[in-house]
Design a protein around this motif. Structure first.
Motif, short mmCIF file in Angstrom:
data_model
loop_
_atom_site.label_atom_id
_atom_site.label_comp_id
_atom_site.label_asym_id
_atom_site.label_seq_id
_atom_site.Cartn_x
_atom_site.Cartn_y
_atom_site.Cartn_z
N LEU A 33 -2.10 -9.54 10.92
CA LEU A 33 -1.05 -9.65 12.01
C LEU A 33 0.06 -10.45 11.74
CD1 LEU A 33 -3.80 -9.89 15.04
CD2 LEU A 33 -2.48 -8.20 14.24
N GLU A 34 -0.49 -11.57 11.22
CA GLU A 34 0.90 -12.53 10.61
C GLU A 34 1.91 -11.84 9.68
OE1 GLU A 34 1.92 -15.34 11.26
OE2 GLU A 34 0.00 -15.79 12.83
N LEU A 35 1.25 -11.00 8.78
CA LEU A 35 2.34 -10.27 7.89
C LEU A 35 3.21 -9.22 8.60
CD1 LEU A 35 2.96 -9.81 4.72
CD2 LEU A 35 1.30 -8.18 4.46
N PHE A 36 2.36 -8.50 9.54
CA PHE A 36 3.03 -7.43 10.41
C PHE A 36 4.08 -8.19 11.20
CE2 PHE A 36 3.02 -4.80 14.43
CZ PHE A 36 3.93 -4.01 13.81
N GLN A 37 4.11 -9.38 11.76
CA GLN A 37 4.97 -10.08 12.49
C GLN A 37 6.32 -10.56 11.64
OE1 GLN A 37 3.58 -12.89 15.82
NE2 GLN A 37 1.71 -12.34 14.81
#
Length: 421
Positions: A33-37
């Motif tokens: 999720l952090e990488l996607f954001q």
């Protein structure tokens, strides 16, 4: 008794291991999720850089003492201007990247039963419904690009006439006829003009998923698989269809997740929904689309979200441009069209007062405007075809992704549906 102790110990180890695996899964999900954001923020930050004023810098050609010096003083080419054809091609590339990564985060290795539990049981159907509306907008934009290509051809006729030397009354009349037709088409009422009316006659529009049988997306897909181009993605729609209302419907119920939902799968669903709405809104604002009266200038995205900062800045900039434009329902905000319209107006004024032979000073000024119009037509020639193809690619990607999500949901829905007796 010792056996019982060993058994208890073994079960405890299994329990600990399960907790560790669960924790690892949660850590991996948070990392994804952090990488996607982060990737979303990076992509839209690059797109926003086009909206900023280019900083003045010396050309690397001024300092060419050595190859090393030349490399050190290399200035990369500036990003494409905001709302230009090249910028929209970058925007659609960014959308496709986000969509692919989102699908990997949402579906890959995921337990399908998660989609039947709150809040995903509500958010996923909302996203699928938005995707259908996005397909209709892709159709509208495809036809809008065709209209812009018609304007480009009229511009090329004027350029060919005014590049003759010397310019006589015949060339001026021919150029004026083409430019007058161009300006009339741009200024024509939006309901009658946009999306497909490229020759001054009302043309049929098309839906992505029609209410009548035959043809449609399947036919378009079959043609695409056979390597053939197709002029329409599907079939006709009523003239009452409104791109502005379509955007309003897509942005309805677009609310950020709260509480514990903000760290789960609800977050990427909200992010992708926001990106989808923004991309379709920007396309409608820039490219001629049917009935844009009342198009929103602000989308509901909270400013405190870090990944959303560049996206919010972009929508504010585009919204300001839309508010400034007097004829909101007609040509749209596409940069090349804006420049073409101004040049066409100036050259029509020139043709009205043309006297042969021309004064040298006036001839130089007209030649500069014709050269600028020729450059715009060339950019359109190079960019509109690939842009239209990218819109089609977005269309088919949305269709495929929607089908893949439904394929995951289908077995779960069958299991959860009560058996009638």
């Amino acid at each position: 008794m010792p056996t019982t102790d060993n058994q208890g110990s073994f079960l405890n180890l299994i329990s600990i291991r399960r907790n560790q695996v669960s924790a690892m899964d949660n850590d991996q999900e948070l990392e994804d999720l952090e990488l996607f954001q982060k990737n979303v923020a990076d992509l839209f930050s690059g797109l926003f850089s086009a909206a900023e004023e280019p900083s003045s810098a010396k050309s690397g050609a001024e300092t060419t003492d050595s190859p090393m010096t030349a490399r050190e003083n290399y200035i990369p080419p500036p990003p494409p201007p905001l709302l230009s054809i090249s910028w929209f091609r970058n925007l659609l590339d960014a959308f496709l990247c986000c969509e692919a990564e989102f699908k990997a985060v949402l579906v890959s290795g995921r337990d399908p039963s998660q989609f039947t539990r709150p809040p995903l049981d509500r958010l996923i159907p909302d996203l699928l419904e938005r995707s259908i509306k996005a397909l209709d907008i892709c159709n509208a934009v495809t036809h809008g690009v065709e209209l812009v290509r018609h304007w480009q051809k009229l511009g090329q006729i004027a350029v060919a006439a005014l590049q003759q030397s010397p310019i006589g009354e015949g060339q001026v009349r021919r150029a004026r006829k083409a430019l007058t037709a161009l300006l009339a088409s741009i200024a024509f009422d939006d309901k009658e003009n946009a999306n497909g009316n490229v020759h001054g006659k009302s043309a049929e529009r098309s839906w992505s998923f029609g209410r009548r049988g035959g043809g449609g997306v399947n036919a378009a897909n079959n043609k695409d698989r056979n390597g053939k181009n197709f002029s329409s993605l599907s079939w006709s729609v009523a003239k009452s269809w409104s791109s502005a209302k379509q955007i309003q419907a897509m942005s309805a119920n677009l609310a950020p997740p709260r509480g514990g939902e903000s760290t789960g799968l609800a977050l990427p669903v909200y992010i992708m929904s926001t990106i989808l709405v923004f991309v379709m809104w920007a396309l409608v604002a820039a490219i001629p689309c049917q009935e844009r009266t009342g198009l929103a200038t602000h989308l509901p995205v909270p400013k405190q979200l870090t990944w959303a900062q560049p996206l919010i800045s972009l929508q504010e900039k585009i919204g300001e441009d839309w508010k400034k434009k007097d004829k909101k329902g007609n040509a749209g905000l596409l940069e090349e069209v804006q420049k073409m319209e101004k040049l066409a107006q100036s050259l029509v004024e020139f043709s009205d007062s043309f006297v042969f032979p021309m004064e040298e000073e006036k001839a130089v000024a007209v030649a500069a405007q014709v050269a600028e119009l020729a450059e715009i037509c060339e950019k359109m020639e190079e960019g509109l075809g690939p842009l239209q193809q990218q819109v089609r690619e977005v269309f088919h990607r949305i269709v495929r992704s929607r089908a893949e999500v439904l394929e995951v949901l289908d077995p779960v829905s069958k299991l959860t549906t009560p058996v009638p007796y």
